[in-house]
Every structure is written in structure tokens, then in C-alpha cells.
Write an enzyme that holds these catalytic residues in place. Structure first.
Site, PDB file in Angstrom:
ATOM      1  N   ARG A  79       0.707  -1.363  -0.037  1.00  0.00           N
ATOM      2  CA  ARG A  79       0.012  -0.095   0.152  1.00  0.00           C
ATOM      3  C   ARG A  79       1.111   1.253   0.041  1.00  0.00           C
ATOM      4  NH1 ARG A  79      -4.674   0.300   4.791  1.00  0.00           N
ATOM      5  NH2 ARG A  79      -3.332   1.026   5.979  1.00  0.00           N
ATOM      6  N   LYS A 182      -2.773   6.979   0.967  1.00  0.00           N
ATOM      7  CA  LYS A 182      -2.765   7.327   2.388  1.00  0.00           C
ATOM      8  C   LYS A 182      -1.548   8.359   2.927  1.00  0.00           C
ATOM      9  CE  LYS A 182      -2.520   4.900   7.285  1.00  0.00           C
ATOM     10  NZ  LYS A 182      -3.670   5.236   7.410  1.00  0.00           N
ATOM     11  N   GLU A 218     -15.608   5.711   3.693  1.00  0.00           N
ATOM     12  CA  GLU A 218     -15.903   5.091   4.907  1.00  0.00           C
ATOM     13  C   GLU A 218     -15.345   5.649   6.077  1.00  0.00           C
ATOM     14  OE1 GLU A 218     -11.559   4.526   5.018  1.00  0.00           O
ATOM     15  OE2 GLU A 218     -11.365   5.693   3.712  1.00  0.00           O
TER      16      GLU A 218
END
Ligand code: PLP
Ligand code: COI
Length: 335
Positions: A79, A182, A218
Site C-alpha cells: 500500500r 495514505k 468510510e
């Protein structure tokens, strides 16, 4: 180490050291453990001006057998590489990422909370553009740092339900933006709506899709999951972070014979669920009872924890603490 292991919460604590690597001209150096928690950084570093900054979050656990387990570090490595590509930073190879984590966890082993306290060692990899640029362009130098921090519960009270708020007038991520990676800026953007929610008494924010405000994306620091009729439901969206906890819970749900659905979830569907929860490294699995929006209050379930959610929580944490067989080989043991 004399820490109050059972009441750690989620706050910064100094440890022995962090580990730091530098990449110049696309080449990572050998890295070193550094005692000081301060960084000497160029005033024109791209991380400071243009947000070339990304982080990850994962945990190490002291198991029932005394061994230390790191939960799925190669997934965080993957990620972080996706985030690095999107923000045009140097990618950290998986091998370097995992070895950095093992070195820094080993060097700080006494900060891993003892088994039975409910604590863990939070691992925070950080990638930043550390070289100077005054025009908007990518840095020629990057720093990859891993720091660790003993933690307990993110929200007080373990599996106790919390209430969430959809704060009107704030979106988390734009379509085709950076919600799926992120980057540090996503969290800067979340601070004001998080403060609005906190002042209204809600510890957690729920975000809807930015285009129509009709579908659930989310929570601010975690994915959304819902349970009904032996089915595990979680949103599909291009602007949410692919949660490693969610990925693992979906596998566990399937292992228990539950149906797993990844699909758009309309906000008005909330009332039909038996249980909803937030999931992520920091929050683990946190049940959510009420969701308040500008014009509606959704109440999901009766505020207790269903046996299915309890089972999902017990299984993922059981694997992490070495109490349950790690049949998917998720945990990386510290040598
Ligand atoms: N969504 C957001 C916005 C997050 O910050 C996090 C935390 O990392 C998650 C979801 C959960 O991801 P993971 O389960 O990989 O920790
Ligand atoms: C995590 O769960 O690792 C997160 O990143 C959430 C938050 C502490 C930023």
C-alpha cells in the site's frame, strides 16, 4: 519497562529509537537506528510545502507463546508503494520495508506490551520528500522512517459501541483524488470535521461519497463494515483506503461461512443492518450504534454487540496474539 500497560490509550510515547533510510537518485542507503526523536530536515523539503508525505500503520503483538507477531507487513509495504507512486515519491521495496520494521521492533522489544494486557506495539512507517524544491516538483531525496509506539485502545472501552457523525459540508476524498492512498494531507483535511464531530459528542466521523453524498465511503481513520442475514457487507468505492483489517475480516467471515458483499451502500440502507462497525489497525473492530447526519438519525441494532461481530473480533485478535491458528500465514514472526 514500567508502563501502565493496561491503560495505554493511543498517544505518543518515546521509545529507544526509530530507524531511518535515505534515498538519493533512486538508491536507498543501508539505514540506521537513531536514538533522537528529532529530524533535521531542509526548510524547503517537499514534504513540508507540497505534502509529499505518506504513512502506514500496523502492529506487533506479544503472543500467548511469548513470540512477537507482526500482522501482514507486506500488505502495508504494497500500500505504501501505491501511495508513493500516486504522490511521485521513491518506492520502498517490500524487503526493505519488512526488514526495517523487524529491526526497529527488535530494538524496542521492551516496549511491546505484555501478553494479556490488550496492548500492542503500533508501527508507523513514514515516507517523506526530504530534499529541497521551491517549484512544485518531486523531491530528489526521500526519507523512510519507522517509529514505534506502544498502544492500547483507540476508542476507550474495547468492543463498546460508539456513535458516529456525518459532518455536513466536508468530504474526505474527491473522485479521482487521493482517498485510496495514505497521504498525510488526507488526515490534515479530516481535523476540522473531526473537531466538529467531537464537540458534538461523536468520537468518529463517517464520510459519504463526494459526488452524490448518497453512498457510504468510510470513517475518518477506518473502513465501514455491516452485518445482516449472515452477510458481511462493505463499500466498494475508488476513494476509500483499502484496509488490511477489512481484507482480513472478509477472509475470516468467509471462513465462517458468511457471504461477503463488496458493493455500493446507500446511507438509507443503514437501518436495515443488524450491526455496523469501524475496522482498521488502530480501531481494530469498533461497533457503531447511531449515525447522525444533518437531517436524520440512524440507529443500527440495539447498541449491543452481535455474536457475529464478537466472533470476527475474537478471531482476528486471536490470530494476532497467537491464540488461534494462523491458517492464512498472516503473521510475520520476529526472529
Ligand atoms: N481507512 C482510513 C482512512 C485509515 O486511515 C485506516 C487506517 O489505516 C483504515 C481505513 C484502515 O486500514 P488498515 O486496516 O489497513 O489499518
Ligand atoms: C491506522 O489505523 O493505522 C491509522 O492510520 C489510523 C490513524 C491512527 C491515522
Amino acid at each position: 519497562m514500567a508502563l501502565d500497560w493496561k491503560n495505554l490509550g493511543f498517544q505518543y510515547l518515546d521509545t529507544h529509537c526509530h530507524i531511518k533510510y535515505t534515498s538519493k537518485d533512486g538508491q536507498w542507503d543501508a539505514g540506521e537506528l537513531v536514538d533522537s526523536p528529532y529530524l533535521n530536515i531542509h526548510i524547503a523539503a517537499t514534504a513540508l510545502h507540497y505534502g509529499q508525505a505518506a504513512f502506514e500503520g500496523l502492529k506487533a503483538f506479544r503472543g500467548s507463546d511469548g513470540q512477537v507477531r507482526i500482522f501482514r507487513p507486506e500488505k502495508n509495504a504494497e500500500r505504501m508503494r501505491t501511495t508513493a507512486r500516486r504522490t511521485f515519491m521513491a518506492e520502498v521495496p517490500t524487503e526493505l520495508f519488512v526488514s526495517a520494521i523487524k529491526k526497529v521492533v527488535t530494538a524496542n522489544e521492551e516496549f511491546i506490551p505484555p501478553y494479556g494486557t490488550g496492548g500492542s506495539l503500533y508501527i508507523r512507517p513514514l515516507l517523506i520528500g526530504s530534499g529541497p524544491k521551491i517549484g512544485v516538483e518531486p523531491s530528489a531525496e526521500y526519507s523512510f522512517i519507522v517509529l514505534v509506539n506502544p498502544v492500547g485502545a483507540y476508542y476507550k472501552g474495547g468492543l463498546n459501541p460508539v456513535n458516529a457523525m456525518v459532518v455536513d459540508g466536508y468530504d474526505r476524498a474527491a473522485p479521482n483524488g487521493v482517498g485510496h492512498v495514505k497521504v498525510a494531507g488526507n488526515y490534515a483535511a479530516s481535523l476540522e470535521p473531526a473537531s466538529v464531530a467531537k464537540q458534538a459528542g461523536f468520537p468518529i466521523n463517517l464520510y459519504l461519497d463526494a459526488k452524490e453524498h448518497r453512498f457510504i465511503d468510510e470513517f475518518g481513520t477506518s473502513n465501514f463494515i455491516a452485518l445482516k442475514d449472515n452477510t458481511y457487507v462493505t463499500p466498494v468505492s475508488d476513494s476509500i483506503l483499502p484496509s488490511i483489517t477489512n481484507m482480513s475480516l472478509m477472509q475470516i467471515a468467509e471462513d465462517f461461512g458468511m457471504k461477503v458483499e463488496r458493493r455500493p451502500i446507500e446511507i438509507d440502507e443503514l437501518n436495515s443492518f443488524e450491526q455496523i462497525a469501524a475496522c482498521g489497525t488502530a480501531v481494530v473492530v469498533t461497533p457503531v450504534h447511531k449515525i447522525v447526519t444533518a437531517n436524520k438519525i440512524y440507529e443500527v441494532g440495539d447498541g449491543t454487540v452481535t455474536s457475529q461481530l464478537q466472533q470476527l473480533f475474537d478471531t482476528v485478535t486471536g490470530i494476532q496474539y497467537g491464540e488461534i491458528e494462523d491458517r492464512h500465514n498472516w503473521c510475520e514472526l520476529l526472529d
